[in-house]
Design a protein around this motif. Sequence first.
Motif, PDB file in Angstrom:
ATOM      1  N   ALA A  18      -3.710  11.422   2.563  1.00  0.00           N
ATOM      2  CA  ALA A  18      -2.527  10.577   2.376  1.00  0.00           C
ATOM      3  C   ALA A  18      -1.255  11.390   2.123  1.00  0.00           C
ATOM      4  O   ALA A  18      -0.205  11.120   2.703  1.00  0.00           O
ATOM      5  N   LYS A  19      -1.335  12.397   1.262  1.00  0.00           N
ATOM      6  CA  LYS A  19      -0.137  13.188   0.940  1.00  0.00           C
ATOM      7  C   LYS A  19       0.356  13.951   2.157  1.00  0.00           C
ATOM      8  O   LYS A  19       1.564  14.046   2.410  1.00  0.00           O
ATOM      9  N   ILE A  20      -0.574  14.520   2.917  1.00  0.00           N
ATOM     10  CA  ILE A  20      -0.188  15.274   4.111  1.00  0.00           C
ATOM     11  C   ILE A  20       0.469  14.354   5.136  1.00  0.00           C
ATOM     12  O   ILE A  20       1.525  14.665   5.700  1.00  0.00           O
ATOM     13  N   LEU A  21      -0.139  13.192   5.368  1.00  0.00           N
ATOM     14  CA  LEU A  21       0.386  12.253   6.346  1.00  0.00           C
ATOM     15  C   LEU A  21       1.749  11.721   5.926  1.00  0.00           C
ATOM     16  O   LEU A  21       2.645  11.556   6.758  1.00  0.00           O
ATOM     17  N   GLU A  22       1.918  11.453   4.625  1.00  0.00           N
ATOM     18  CA  GLU A  22       3.197  10.944   4.146  1.00  0.00           C
ATOM     19  C   GLU A  22       4.293  11.987   4.342  1.00  0.00           C
ATOM     20  O   GLU A  22       5.416  11.656   4.736  1.00  0.00           O
ATOM     21  N   TYR A  23       3.968  13.248   4.080  1.00  0.00           N
ATOM     22  CA  TYR A  23       4.950  14.318   4.267  1.00  0.00           C
ATOM     23  C   TYR A  23       5.350  14.442   5.742  1.00  0.00           C
ATOM     24  O   TYR A  23       6.539  14.518   6.073  1.00  0.00           O
ATOM     25  N   ILE A  24       4.354  14.433   6.622  1.00  0.00           N
ATOM     26  CA  ILE A  24       4.642  14.564   8.056  1.00  0.00           C
ATOM     27  C   ILE A  24       5.419  13.351   8.554  1.00  0.00           C
ATOM     28  O   ILE A  24       6.350  13.478   9.361  1.00  0.00           O
ATOM     29  N   LEU A  25       5.064  12.173   8.060  1.00  0.00           N
ATOM     30  CA  LEU A  25       5.746  10.955   8.481  1.00  0.00           C
ATOM     31  C   LEU A  25       7.216  10.985   8.101  1.00  0.00           C
ATOM     32  O   LEU A  25       8.069  10.498   8.850  1.00  0.00           O
ATOM     33  N   LEU A  65       0.421   4.519   2.426  1.00  0.00           N
ATOM     34  CA  LEU A  65       0.310   5.924   2.028  1.00  0.00           C
ATOM     35  C   LEU A  65       0.950   6.157   0.662  1.00  0.00           C
ATOM     36  O   LEU A  65       0.386   6.852  -0.192  1.00  0.00           O
ATOM     37  N   ASN A  66       2.119   5.572   0.447  1.00  0.00           N
ATOM     38  CA  ASN A  66       2.804   5.750  -0.830  1.00  0.00           C
ATOM     39  C   ASN A  66       2.015   5.126  -1.975  1.00  0.00           C
ATOM     40  O   ASN A  66       1.945   5.682  -3.079  1.00  0.00           O
ATOM     41  N   ALA A  67       1.405   3.972  -1.715  1.00  0.00           N
ATOM     42  CA  ALA A  67       0.601   3.313  -2.754  1.00  0.00           C
ATOM     43  C   ALA A  67      -0.571   4.184  -3.175  1.00  0.00           C
ATOM     44  O   ALA A  67      -0.926   4.246  -4.356  1.00  0.00           O
ATOM     45  N   VAL A  68      -1.181   4.882  -2.223  1.00  0.00           N
ATOM     46  CA  VAL A  68      -2.298   5.778  -2.529  1.00  0.00           C
ATOM     47  C   VAL A  68      -1.816   6.995  -3.294  1.00  0.00           C
ATOM     48  O   VAL A  68      -2.391   7.381  -4.319  1.00  0.00           O
ATOM     49  N   ASN A  69      -0.739   7.612  -2.808  1.00  0.00           N
ATOM     50  CA  ASN A  69      -0.249   8.845  -3.425  1.00  0.00           C
ATOM     51  C   ASN A  69       0.285   8.630  -4.838  1.00  0.00           C
ATOM     52  O   ASN A  69       0.079   9.455  -5.724  1.00  0.00           O
ATOM     53  N   GLU A  70       0.979   7.508  -5.035  1.00  0.00           N
ATOM     54  CA  GLU A  70       1.597   7.241  -6.339  1.00  0.00           C
ATOM     55  C   GLU A  70       0.708   6.396  -7.245  1.00  0.00           C
ATOM     56  O   GLU A  70       1.096   6.071  -8.361  1.00  0.00           O
ATOM     57  N   VAL A  71      -0.475   6.056  -6.758  1.00  0.00           N
ATOM     58  CA  VAL A  71      -1.433   5.216  -7.495  1.00  0.00           C
ATOM     59  C   VAL A  71      -0.734   3.963  -8.027  1.00  0.00           C
ATOM     60  O   VAL A  71      -0.719   3.681  -9.230  1.00  0.00           O
ATOM     61  N   ILE A  72      -0.136   3.202  -7.114  1.00  0.00           N
ATOM     62  CA  ILE A  72       0.517   1.948  -7.471  1.00  0.00           C
ATOM     63  C   ILE A  72      -0.556   0.858  -7.468  1.00  0.00           C
ATOM     64  O   ILE A  72      -0.939   0.343  -6.419  1.00  0.00           O
ATOM     65  N   ILE A  73      -1.054   0.557  -8.672  1.00  0.00           N
ATOM     66  CA  ILE A  73      -2.231  -0.290  -8.814  1.00  0.00           C
ATOM     67  C   ILE A  73      -2.046  -1.663  -8.163  1.00  0.00           C
ATOM     68  O   ILE A  73      -2.934  -2.147  -7.458  1.00  0.00           O
ATOM     69  N   THR A  74      -0.884  -2.299  -8.415  1.00  0.00           N
ATOM     70  CA  THR A  74      -0.663  -3.641  -7.873  1.00  0.00           C
ATOM     71  C   THR A  74      -0.756  -3.647  -6.353  1.00  0.00           C
ATOM     72  O   THR A  74      -1.427  -4.497  -5.760  1.00  0.00           O
ATOM     73  N   SER A  75      -0.091  -2.675  -5.717  1.00  0.00           N
ATOM     74  CA  SER A  75      -0.107  -2.590  -4.254  1.00  0.00           C
ATOM     75  C   SER A  75      -1.514  -2.317  -3.736  1.00  0.00           C
ATOM     76  O   SER A  75      -1.950  -2.907  -2.743  1.00  0.00           O
ATOM     77  N   LEU A  76      -2.231  -1.413  -4.425  1.00  0.00           N
ATOM     78  CA  LEU A  76      -3.586  -1.085  -3.994  1.00  0.00           C
ATOM     79  C   LEU A  76      -4.515  -2.285  -4.123  1.00  0.00           C
ATOM     80  O   LEU A  76      -5.374  -2.517  -3.265  1.00  0.00           O
ATOM     81  N   LEU A  77      -4.347  -3.065  -5.202  1.00  0.00           N
ATOM     82  CA  LEU A  77      -5.182  -4.250  -5.387  1.00  0.00           C
ATOM     83  C   LEU A  77      -4.910  -5.288  -4.297  1.00  0.00           C
ATOM     84  O   LEU A  77      -5.839  -5.892  -3.762  1.00  0.00           O
ATOM     85  N   LEU A  78      -3.624  -5.489  -3.971  1.00  0.00           N
ATOM     86  CA  LEU A  78      -3.270  -6.450  -2.933  1.00  0.00           C
ATOM     87  C   LEU A  78      -3.821  -6.022  -1.577  1.00  0.00           C
ATOM     88  O   LEU A  78      -4.369  -6.833  -0.821  1.00  0.00           O
ATOM     89  N   LEU A  79      -3.669  -4.730  -1.254  1.00  0.00           N
ATOM     90  CA  LEU A  79      -4.229  -4.216   0.002  1.00  0.00           C
ATOM     91  C   LEU A  79      -5.744  -4.353   0.013  1.00  0.00           C
ATOM     92  O   LEU A  79      -6.349  -4.683   1.035  1.00  0.00           O
ATOM     93  N   GLY A  80      -6.365  -4.086  -1.153  1.00  0.00           N
ATOM     94  CA  GLY A  80      -7.817  -4.186  -1.252  1.00  0.00           C
ATOM     95  C   GLY A  80      -8.315  -5.611  -1.079  1.00  0.00           C
ATOM     96  O   GLY A  80      -9.322  -5.849  -0.404  1.00  0.00           O
ATOM     97  N   VAL A  81      -7.618  -6.566  -1.690  1.00  0.00           N
ATOM     98  CA  VAL A  81      -7.987  -7.978  -1.528  1.00  0.00           C
ATOM     99  C   VAL A  81      -7.888  -8.376  -0.059  1.00  0.00           C
ATOM    100  O   VAL A  81      -8.775  -9.039   0.488  1.00  0.00           O
ATOM    101  N   GLY A  82      -6.795  -7.948   0.590  1.00  0.00           N
ATOM    102  CA  GLY A  82      -6.632  -8.253   2.009  1.00  0.00           C
ATOM    103  C   GLY A  82      -7.719  -7.614   2.850  1.00  0.00           C
ATOM    104  O   GLY A  82      -8.272  -8.243   3.764  1.00  0.00           O
ATOM    105  N   ALA A  83      -8.039  -6.352   2.543  1.00  0.00           N
ATOM    106  CA  ALA A  83      -9.077  -5.645   3.302  1.00  0.00           C
ATOM    107  C   ALA A  83     -10.425  -6.333   3.156  1.00  0.00           C
ATOM    108  O   ALA A  83     -11.165  -6.500   4.133  1.00  0.00           O
TER     109      ALA A  83
END
Length: 221
Positions: free
Chosen positions: A3-10, A103-121
């Motif tokens: 995630a960090k590598i991809l975010e940097y390249i992006l 990518l940012n949610a993973v790198n910054e460990v934004i719990i709310t965003s990760l939970l929402l993405l996880g529920v959707g997944a």
Amino acid sequence: SLAKILEYILEHHPVLIWSFFFGLIVASSYVVSRRVKKWDFSRAVALVTGIGIAFYITSITPSETTGAAWFIILAGALASCAMILPGISGSFILLLGKYAFALNAVNEVIITSLLLLGVGALFGLISFSNLLPWLLRKYHDATVAVLTGFMIGSLNKIWPWKETLETIVVDGHVKPLVEKNILPAVSDPSTQFWLALLLAMSGILVILVIELVLNKPGNKT
């Protein structure tokens, strides 16, 4: 892990990362199209329909999508669907403009965003894992043709070279709102044309090699 590598390249080399993804999806669309048992007029219509739908969606979707909870859940659901669709990469999450967000949610460990993405997944996997087998049983060739069209149409979104027509300020940062695809100047170093072409070819090669390995005698289940 990437995630960090991809975010940097992006952020710093968007042309290069989009070129690689472009190659991946071009090759994936070819691989999936071969799973149509028999091409005829109706399958061709399904293919064109898929292309048209994906192209339309990518044309009207702005670069800055809503951050509402329902939309994040939708992005997670579609991204998870891409995992079980034959040959499709994460192109659907790219369509929604939430690739950098995830990518940012993973790198910054934004719990709310990760939970929402996880529920959707989770919702996407449960629902689509039941729907897709039914579609493939009843309408195999038409379904695969539409999926192939989705991939081809999504290439509009990730074409590496774009011109920004309108911008928007988000959290103090200027971001593109409306863009149009342009042809790169081969002789202009700023377009990174040859390196981008190499990465696109690498993406194509990766998919073709994987397909070759998976279809070796003894590897099929």
